[in-house]
Motif scaffolding. Structure first.
Motif, PDB file in Angstrom:
ATOM      1  N   SER A  54       0.831  -1.203   0.000  1.00 29.67           N
ATOM      2  CA  SER A  54       0.000   0.000   0.000  1.00 29.67           C
ATOM      3  C   SER A  54       0.866   1.253   0.000  1.00 29.67           C
ATOM      4  O   SER A  54       0.539   2.240  -0.656  1.00 29.67           O
ATOM      5  N   ALA A  85       1.829   1.782  -3.563  1.00 31.77           N
ATOM      6  CA  ALA A  85       0.710   2.253  -4.379  1.00 31.77           C
ATOM      7  C   ALA A  85       0.340   3.692  -4.049  1.00 31.77           C
ATOM      8  O   ALA A  85       0.043   4.493  -4.944  1.00 31.77           O
ATOM      9  N   PHE A  86       0.376   4.043  -2.760  1.00 35.22           N
ATOM     10  CA  PHE A  86       0.070   5.431  -2.386  1.00 35.22           C
ATOM     11  C   PHE A  86       1.112   6.385  -2.953  1.00 35.22           C
ATOM     12  O   PHE A  86       0.776   7.462  -3.436  1.00 35.22           O
ATOM     13  N   ARG A 119       2.809   6.016  -5.634  1.00 37.14           N
ATOM     14  CA  ARG A 119       2.569   6.150  -7.065  1.00 37.14           C
ATOM     15  C   ARG A 119       1.392   7.082  -7.315  1.00 37.14           C
ATOM     16  O   ARG A 119       1.450   7.952  -8.192  1.00 37.14           O
TER      17      ARG A 119
END
Lengths: 184, 184
Positions: free
Chosen positions: A125, A128-129, A131
């Motif tokens: 996560s 992903a955050f 990005r």
DNA sequence: CTTAAATTTTAACCTAGGTTAAAATCGTCT
DNA sequence: AGACGATTTTAACCTAGGTTAAAATTTAAG
């Protein structure tokens, strides 16, 4: 990502569940519409995950995995749903991997492994955050500069069009950015 | 997000660790440079997380939290690092929350809670990956249409400028998109 | 070396979305 | 109803990045 939060004893219960596989450059780790069944640890080589646009068949890179990182199509893996992506070796590579069912079994039977699973998901996560933030707040130029900073090894090993693809821009656009930066 | 994967007995060990707080519209849940210390569950109301641009002080919304969802500035919370964001109530709201230290203690002492932590992180990563995908692959128009589909409740309750901000575009741009869609 | 293939840059033109400021609307309060 | 403030749309102009195709460069193969 590492196993350092685990004692050797806890890790040892996974002995026998890991297998080794050697990949040739271009060989698939997982393909679109396939459920990702394996969590892999890259011992050598580089993998990438990419998406193929429906309209024009163009490839867009989502993620790179280098040596000593885990390789997995995370969303497909944790949800056990068909993957939107292809994941393949960009170089010859060596991976040790574990099957989803075995990992879930470890999670169920071992608190330490459940903990590993949490940390794994938390790191995913984080990635992903980061990005999301970069796409939301940064210009393509800033994303490029950060990429160079964060992947000094990759930058020399893979073609630029893989990088522009990862940054979410077209080849000519990256050339313009590089030109602009050189002129400074 | 839910606690449904946990038995009542497992959940009960957290009794006494939850507190209730009522928020006034505009009141902060967590602020920039503050480490997010609490995991909250929204019983009523709506929260948003937003970022303030350095260059022009403009707010950009990152996420909305509605009733029956968890509210937490996830990256700051799990890494216990200062937050880049503000999180605040968009309406009067009611939240039950637990302190980070207590949650970590539950993780350590209870396999079931560690499991909850994993699922929590996995769902956070799902949300973040979805957001990344939407920014990488979708036009602003598609993002808007998906937002309307996914948040039919929010769309009538919050000003459009909060939505354009969430979509990563300016107000006039959203107006153009809405015009374009009406003309179809 | 030489040639072919792959990669990168350049050029010319196009488009979505940004920017700014000025209308329109809409809501709410009295 | 009238009037103020908040919200949304419109307009005019601007810019980053997209698109296409050709030229330049690099790399690999024979």
């Amino acid at each position: 990502m590492s196993f350092s939060s685990m004692t050797l004893e806890d890790f040892s219960i996974s002995e026998g569940l890991w297998q080794t596989k050697y990949y040739k450059k271009g060989e698939a780790y997982n393909s679109v519409r396939q459920v990702c069944k394996f969590l892999g640890f890259v011992e050598a080589g580089v993998f990438r995950t990419y998406h193929i646009e429906e309209k024009n068949g163009e490839e867009k890179n989502i993620f790179f995995y280098s040596a000593n990182q885990l390789v997995v199509s995370f969303a497909s893996f944790i949800n056990q749903v068909p993957c939107h992506y292809h994941t393949e070796a960009m170089t010859d590579a060596k991976v040790v991997f574990i099957h989803y069912d075995d990992l879930i079994h470890l999670y169920k039977t071992s608190h330490a492994w459940e903990h590993f699973g949490r940390i794994l998901a938390e790191q995913a996560s984080n990635i992903a955050f980061d990005r999301t933030e970069s796409l939301l707040f940064q210009s393509a130029e800033m994303r490029y500069l950060n990429f160079v900073k964060q992947h000094p090894n990759l930058i020399n090993d893979i073609p630029l069009y893989h990088i522009s693809s990862y940054l979410g821009i077209q080849g000519p656009s990256l050339s313009r950015i590089r030109k602009r930066l050189l002129d400074k």
